[in-house]
Design an enzyme around this catalytic site. Structure first.
Site: not given
Length: 344
Positions: A149-151, A153-154
């Site tokens: 997911g996006c969160y 990954t970062a």
């Protein structure tokens, strides 16, 4: 050419996949599905793709047509890939899933957070978590890839160097994250309306966000022990982007944190460790498959602050999916993904 199918091509991650694959010299989209838009030409729905997919139209999902592809991407809500992935894998088709269906290793944990039983728990043993900076060798041999997911990954890319080196106190991690509105998807919702989201910022899901167990799973593996994570997501009035401000306690003040991060990501084509004292901006990664990171130790104390930014639709979703495609098929990892971010 790699024959590609896409299930669920009408959302933001689906159209972003189409945009990226249009520039890929070794991939050709042969099938794209949507029950609600069957028969509609891709170029009619997305004018930005005119001249790239003029002969391609959305169709009702058909397992035979999808099984004829070399790889199928799922850009669908959670639960959809459960029903189709097994049949495609049995036919020898690779699956790259952008949804959350195969990210968590524990089916019961998945059911707890997603509010329904896991539809294909027998496939979890085959699923490889598609964070290339951690699992590149496993991705090369995978049949089923779960794109992070996006969160997650970062956040994971920001914390990994500290946890892998055993420097951060794993019981005291904080992730303060901001997302653009596209992270909520393309479906109509009051909270995503311009008059609701514009000129405003708010936290949400403070009690627990679905990405929390995914982030915790990855950080636990990196640390080799249980971790304690406070994760607070926020919605901001921008379209694309994730900005994660990460906090960790690092008592050892003799460590050169800048050198640690630079060494960890020296060979990673899509992680940019910025010079000491930098403050990465979400606009610098807009449209690019890049995570930009800066590490700080304010006032020389025990608290370390890591700033991590990505485009939620690219490195946080579709770009990372194409990065996995490249690794899976033995291509240059940067193929079709080497474009710079969009400024202004």
């Amino acid at each position: 050419m790699i024959k590609v199918g896409i299930v669920g091509g009408t959302g933001y991650t689906g159209v972003e996949l189409l945009r990226l694959l249009a520039q890929h010299p070794q991939a050709e989209v042969a099938v794209i599905t949507s029950r609600s838009e069957a028969g509609v030409a891709v170029a009619d729905m997305y004018p930005n793709l005119r001249g790239h997919y003029d002969g391609l139209a959305f169709s009702v999902p058909d397992s035979k047509a999808l099984s004829a592809c070399d790889v199928v991407f799922f850009a669908t809500p959670h639960g959809v890939a459960h029903a189709l992935a097994g049949e495609l894998l049995a036919a020898g088709t690779k699956v790259i899933d952008l949804s959350a269906d195969f990210r968590l290793q524990d089916a019961a944990e998945w059911a707890k957070w997603y509010g329904q039983p896991h539809g294909a728990p027998e496939l979890l043993k085959d699923a490889v978590y598609g964070l290339p900076e951690v699992n590149r060798e496993k991705i090369r041999l995978a049949r089923l890839i779960a794109v992070p997911g996006c969160y997650p990954t970062a956040t994971q890319l920001g914390f990994l160097p500290l946890l892998e080196a055993g420097l951060a106190d794993p019981s005291r991690l904080i992730a303060d994250c901001k997302s653009g509105v596209s992270g909520a998807g393309r479906g109509a919702a009051v909270g995503s309306l311009f008059c609701e989201a514009g000129e405003s910022m708010k936290a949400y899901a403070v009690k627990g966000h679905r990405h929390l167990p995914e982030i915790s799973q990855g950080l636990r593996l990196a640390a080799g022990t249980d971790i304690g994570l406070t994760f607070v997501p926020h919605l901001t009035p921008m379209i694309r982007g994730i900005h994660s401000t990460l906090y960790a306690t690092v008592a050892d003040k003799s460590v050169d944190l800048q050198a640690l991060f630079e060494k960890r990501y020296a060979d990673e084509p899509f992680v940019d460790v910025m010079p000491a004292g930098s403050h990465p901006e979400t606009r610098s990664v807009r449209g690019a498959n890049v995570c930009r990171i800066a590490v700080h130790r304010p006032q020389g104390g025990d608290l370390v602050v890591v700033l991590s930014v990505i485009d939620n639709l690219v490195k946080g979703a579709s770009g990372q999916a194409v990065q996995n495609l490249n690794i899976l098929f033995g291509l240059d990892e940067r193929m079709g993904l080497s474009h710079a971010g969009l400024l202004p």
